[in-house]
Each structure stands twice: as structure tokens, then as C-alpha cells.
Design a protein around this motif. Structure first.
Motif, PDB file in Angstrom:
ATOM      1  N   TYR A   9       0.824  -1.212   0.000  1.00  0.00           N
ATOM      2  CA  TYR A   9       0.000   0.000   0.000  1.00  0.00           C
ATOM      3  C   TYR A   9       0.858   1.262   0.000  1.00  0.00           C
ATOM      4  CZ  TYR A   9      -3.896  -3.100   0.474  1.00  0.00           C
ATOM      5  OH  TYR A   9      -4.822  -4.093   0.218  1.00  0.00           O
ATOM      6  N   GLY A  13       0.328   3.797  -3.056  1.00  0.00           N
ATOM      7  CA  GLY A  13       0.072   5.212  -2.785  1.00  0.00           C
ATOM      8  C   GLY A  13       1.085   6.122  -3.458  1.00  0.00           C
ATOM      9  N   THR A  40      -8.785  11.694   2.920  1.00  0.00           N
ATOM     10  CA  THR A  40      -8.827  10.270   2.598  1.00  0.00           C
ATOM     11  C   THR A  40      -7.821   9.949   1.501  1.00  0.00           C
ATOM     12  OG1 THR A  40     -11.149  10.142   3.256  1.00  0.00           O
ATOM     13  CG2 THR A  40     -10.317   8.363   1.881  1.00  0.00           C
ATOM     14  N   HIS A  43      -4.412   9.809   3.010  1.00  0.00           N
ATOM     15  CA  HIS A  43      -4.156   8.537   3.698  1.00  0.00           C
ATOM     16  C   HIS A  43      -3.863   7.405   2.718  1.00  0.00           C
ATOM     17  CE1 HIS A  43      -4.820  10.023   7.714  1.00  0.00           C
ATOM     18  NE2 HIS A  43      -5.995  10.519   7.360  1.00  0.00           N
ATOM     19  N   TYR A  44      -4.577   7.370   1.593  1.00  0.00           N
ATOM     20  CA  TYR A  44      -4.303   6.348   0.580  1.00  0.00           C
ATOM     21  C   TYR A  44      -2.927   6.560  -0.040  1.00  0.00           C
ATOM     22  CZ  TYR A  44      -9.218   4.850   0.677  1.00  0.00           C
ATOM     23  OH  TYR A  44     -10.444   4.370   1.044  1.00  0.00           O
ATOM     24  N   GLU A  45      -2.603   7.806  -0.354  1.00  0.00           N
ATOM     25  CA  GLU A  45      -1.321   8.096  -0.993  1.00  0.00           C
ATOM     26  C   GLU A  45      -0.142   7.805  -0.069  1.00  0.00           C
ATOM     27  OE1 GLU A  45      -1.244  12.024  -2.712  1.00  0.00           O
ATOM     28  OE2 GLU A  45      -2.562  11.432  -4.361  1.00  0.00           O
ATOM     29  N   ASN A  49      -3.899   3.948   4.829  1.00  0.00           N
ATOM     30  CA  ASN A  49      -5.122   3.150   4.705  1.00  0.00           C
ATOM     31  C   ASN A  49      -4.953   2.146   3.575  1.00  0.00           C
ATOM     32  OD1 ASN A  49      -6.186   4.891   6.585  1.00  0.00           O
ATOM     33  ND2 ASN A  49      -7.699   5.804   5.232  1.00  0.00           N
ATOM     34  N   ARG A  50      -5.499   0.972   3.779  1.00  0.00           N
ATOM     35  CA  ARG A  50      -5.555  -0.006   2.695  1.00  0.00           C
ATOM     36  C   ARG A  50      -6.628   0.456   1.718  1.00  0.00           C
ATOM     37  NH1 ARG A  50      -3.845  -5.686   4.228  1.00  0.00           N
ATOM     38  NH2 ARG A  50      -2.476  -5.314   6.000  1.00  0.00           N
ATOM     39  N   THR A  51      -6.321   0.399   0.435  1.00  0.00           N
ATOM     40  CA  THR A  51      -7.240   0.878  -0.584  1.00  0.00           C
ATOM     41  C   THR A  51      -8.149  -0.257  -1.037  1.00  0.00           C
ATOM     42  OG1 THR A  51      -5.481   2.345  -1.334  1.00  0.00           O
ATOM     43  CG2 THR A  51      -7.387   2.103  -2.780  1.00  0.00           C
ATOM     44  N   PHE A  56      -9.960   1.797  -5.499  1.00  0.00           N
ATOM     45  CA  PHE A  56      -8.855   1.766  -6.452  1.00  0.00           C
ATOM     46  C   PHE A  56      -9.370   1.936  -7.879  1.00  0.00           C
ATOM     47  CE2 PHE A  56      -6.281  -0.989  -9.303  1.00  0.00           C
ATOM     48  CZ  PHE A  56      -5.152  -0.204  -9.361  1.00  0.00           C
ATOM     49  N   TRP A  59     -10.455   5.497  -8.393  1.00  0.00           N
ATOM     50  CA  TRP A  59      -9.246   6.321  -8.393  1.00  0.00           C
ATOM     51  C   TRP A  59      -8.587   6.269  -9.764  1.00  0.00           C
ATOM     52  CZ3 TRP A  59      -5.004   5.155  -4.139  1.00  0.00           C
ATOM     53  CH2 TRP A  59      -4.226   6.274  -3.915  1.00  0.00           C
TER      54      TRP A  59
END
Length: 84
Positions: A9, A13, A40, A43-45, A49-51, A56, A59
Motif C-alpha cells: 500500500y 500510494g 482520505t 491517507h491512501y497516498e 489506509n488499505r485501498t 482503487f 481512483w
């Protein structure tokens, strides 16, 4: 996700951040198009956080990149000269 980051992750990210910046988009732009708050995306980047797969896929659509391309690129480091 709490504690130690999962390297997958973190790498995902970082790669999505690279794509976003190449597209000239801000986190706020991506978040608005995805219907989520900018923090949010942060956090993903950062890999905090798990995407989820559904996120995904959205995105990728917002960044106009095929999901298979992203996954294939994950096997090549972000700073590899081949990708620059």
C-alpha cells in the motif's frame, strides 16, 4: 491501518501520487471527483489506509489510467529511470 505500513500500500500510494502529479491534479481535485474528502486521498497516498478494490477502480478512472497498468507498474520502483 495502524502500526507498520504494508509495503504494497505504501508503493501503491506513491505510484498513484506520481500519476496524479503528472496529470496536474491536486488531492482535492481527485477527492471531489471520487466523492470523498481530501484527507482520505492523503491517507491512501501515504499508505496509511488499505485501498479497497472499489476505491482503487474509481481512483484509476479519475486519473484516467487503466488499473492493469498501475498493477503492472507496481513491480517497477517509482524512481526507476525507465519510468521517468
Amino acid at each position: 491501518m495502524t502500526g507498520k505500513h504494508d509495503p504494497f500500500y505504501d508503493h501503491l500510494g506513491a505510484h498513484m501520487t506520481e500519476i496524479r502529479k503528472r496529470r496536474g491534479m491536486r488531492q482535492a481535485d481527485v477527492a471531489a471527483k471520487m466523492g470523498i474528502v481530501p484527507t482520505t486521498i492523503t491517507h491512501y497516498e501515504l499508505g496509511d489506509n488499505r485501498t479497497p478494490l472499489s476505491v482503487f477502480l474509481r481512483w484509476c478512472k479519475v486519473l484516467e489510467v487503466h488499473p492493469a497498468t498501475v498493477i503492472a507498474d507496481l513491480t517497477t520502483p517509482v524512481n526507476d529511470p525507465v519510468r521517468q
